[in-house]
Design an enzyme around this catalytic site. Structure first.
Site, PDB file in Angstrom:
ATOM      1  N   GLU A 133      -2.646   7.924  -3.888  1.00 22.62           N
ATOM      2  CA  GLU A 133      -3.238   7.261  -5.031  1.00 22.62           C
ATOM      3  C   GLU A 133      -4.658   7.762  -5.321  1.00 22.62           C
ATOM      4  OE1 GLU A 133      -1.951   3.139  -4.689  1.00 22.62           O
ATOM      5  OE2 GLU A 133      -3.797   2.590  -5.713  1.00 22.62           O
ATOM      6  N   ARG A 169       0.850  -1.186   0.000  1.00 26.32           N
ATOM      7  CA  ARG A 169       0.000   0.000   0.000  1.00 26.32           C
ATOM      8  C   ARG A 169       0.883   1.232   0.000  1.00 26.32           C
ATOM      9  NH1 ARG A 169      -3.568  -2.542  -1.742  1.00 26.32           N
ATOM     10  NH2 ARG A 169      -5.573  -3.034  -0.784  1.00 26.32           N
ATOM     11  N   HIS A 215      -0.905   0.598  -9.776  1.00 24.74           N
ATOM     12  CA  HIS A 215      -1.584  -0.379  -8.911  1.00 24.74           C
ATOM     13  C   HIS A 215      -2.145  -1.552  -9.740  1.00 24.74           C
ATOM     14  CE1 HIS A 215      -3.956  -0.827  -4.883  1.00 24.74           C
ATOM     15  NE2 HIS A 215      -3.661  -2.014  -5.410  1.00 24.74           N
TER      16      HIS A 215
HETATM   17  C1  8YV Z   1      -6.997  -4.144  -5.750  1.00 22.60           C
HETATM   18  C2  8YV Z   1      -5.384  -4.905  -4.146  1.00 22.60           C
HETATM   19  O1  8YV Z   1      -7.985  -4.603  -4.888  1.00 22.60           O
HETATM   20  O2  8YV Z   1      -6.210  -7.019  -3.482  1.00 22.60           O
HETATM   21  C3  8YV Z   1      -5.794  -5.909  -3.123  1.00 22.60           C
HETATM   22  O3  8YV Z   1      -5.691  -5.592  -1.926  1.00 22.60           O
HETATM   23  O4  8YV Z   1      -4.765  -3.950  -3.836  1.00 22.60           O
HETATM   24  C4  8YV Z   1      -5.785  -5.042  -5.538  1.00 22.60           C
HETATM   25  O5  8YV Z   1      -6.034  -6.337  -5.921  1.00 22.60           O
HETATM   26  C5  8YV Z   1      -7.481  -4.157  -7.130  1.00 22.60           C
HETATM   27  O6  8YV Z   1      -6.541  -3.484  -7.849  1.00 22.60           O
HETATM   28  C6  8YV Z   1      -8.867  -3.565  -7.305  1.00 22.60           C
HETATM   29  O7  8YV Z   1      -9.009  -2.347  -6.627  1.00 22.60           O
END
Ligand code: 8YV
Length: 320
Positions: free
Chosen positions: A258, A229, A276
């Site tokens: 982000e 993150r 991302h």
């Molecule tokens: C996002 C992610 O969810 O699984 C996670 O925690 O960061 C990613 O898979 C995906 O990009 C959709 O928002």
């Protein structure tokens, strides 16, 4: 038969919207005026903040927040628990995220983006003059040795790297299998490894885990990879460390603000920037969608999702 009302926080891919439509009446928040009225289930992604204030205002009948993604830092879990709302995630992104972590590590240390850019600009000679650093024989420090951290370790071992990890507790079984060495001290790990990979969840104790003080502990020339993150890193401090020349490079798939990228990061040729895309393979996104559907079905049939996030051990990372 009871047809639940399902509110989605944003428009989702057609196939997923159709699958949700088979389970209940679907409304998109912000598009369908009464999407949230009487909603029983709320579907969201990592990009949709579900803070305490919003959760408090959710309709009485809402019983499940189904997050599409493994990380649930976008959701105030204790506010949901206080309201008796279950929260589920989709822990099926492990291998794809680990693949991307290695791709970022190799792209950054071998300066792939810069070399390719020079080639595309017609400057073959300058492209060949880009000298990277080797990965094999180096030490990778993994911060957060959960499923994704361990999947990164498996891959890195195939690339001839030595593995160290830091987290709240040693994971003896996985560490023995991966020949990974536990550091209870984050500071020691930072000062002794050549590459750092951030694979821990974002919590109050990991926010800005890399900051001015901790970045200063890194070995000269170390490379930081973040597919966790963005808020794990204080980007202003990262820019300073890059400007100082002490930090060898960074590979970033996630950003502190982000989807905004700190403009200063664009100045560096030893930084790889991705929007991302850890889970962005067709297969992984299908797995995530199916897992979210499975959680909703399980909730409707048994009053609890498959992947329940409540009661999960709170990850407390040690201080330096
Ligand atoms: C996002 C992610 O969810 O699984 C996670 O925690 O960061 C990613 O898979 C995906 O990009 C959709 O928002």
């Amino acid at each position: 038969m009871f047809k639940p009302h399902i509110a989605v926080a944003r428009p989702l891919p057609d196939l997923l919207m159709q699958a949700l439509g088979q389970l209940g009446n679907v409304g998109v928040i912000g598009t369908d005026e009464d999407a949230l009225n009487n909603a029983n289930i709320l579907v969201c992604t990592a990009m949709d903040p579900m803070g305490a204030e919003l959760i408090e205002q959710l309709p009485e009948n809402l019983g499940l927040i189904a997050n599409i993604g493994v990380g649930i830092d976008n959701i105030d879990l204790s506010a949901a628990t206080d309201r008796g709302i279950a929260v589920s995630n989709t822990p099926v992104v492990t291998e794809d995220t680990a693949d991307l972590t290695m791709a970022l590590l190799l792209a950054t240390c071998r300066r792939l983006n810069r070399s390719e850019q020079l080639l595309r600009d017609g400057d073959w000679a300058a492209g060949t003059a880009q000298l990277g650093v080797r990965a094999h024989g180096k030490t990778l420090g993994i911060i957060g040795f959960g499923a994704i951290g361990q999947a990164v370790a498996r891959r890195a071992r195939g690339f001839g790297m030595n593995i160290c990890y830091h987290g709240p507790n040693p994971k003896t079984e996985a560490a023995a299998e991966l020949n990974a060495h536990y550091y209870s001290s984050l500071g020691a790990l930072l000062s002794e490894t050549d590459f750092i990979s951030l694979n821990c969840p974002l919590t109050e104790s990991t926010r800005h885990l890399l900051n001015e003080k901790t970045l200063a502990l890194l070995k000269s020339g170390a490379i930081v990879i973040n597919t966790g993150r963005g808020q794990l890193i204080n980007e202003a401090a990262l820019v300073k460390a890059l400007d100082s020349g002490n930090l060898g490079g960074a590979g970033l798939d996630v950003f502190e603000f982000e989807p905004r990228v700190t403009p200063d990061l664009l100045r560096f040729h030893n930084v790889t920037l991705l929007p991302h895309i850890g889970s962005a393979t067709g297969e992984c996104r299908t797995d995530m969608a199916m897992r979210a559907i499975a959680n909703i079905k399980h909730f409707l049939e048994h009053d609890a999702p498959l992947d329940t996030c409540q009661g999960v051990q709170n990850t407390h990372f040690t201080e330096l």
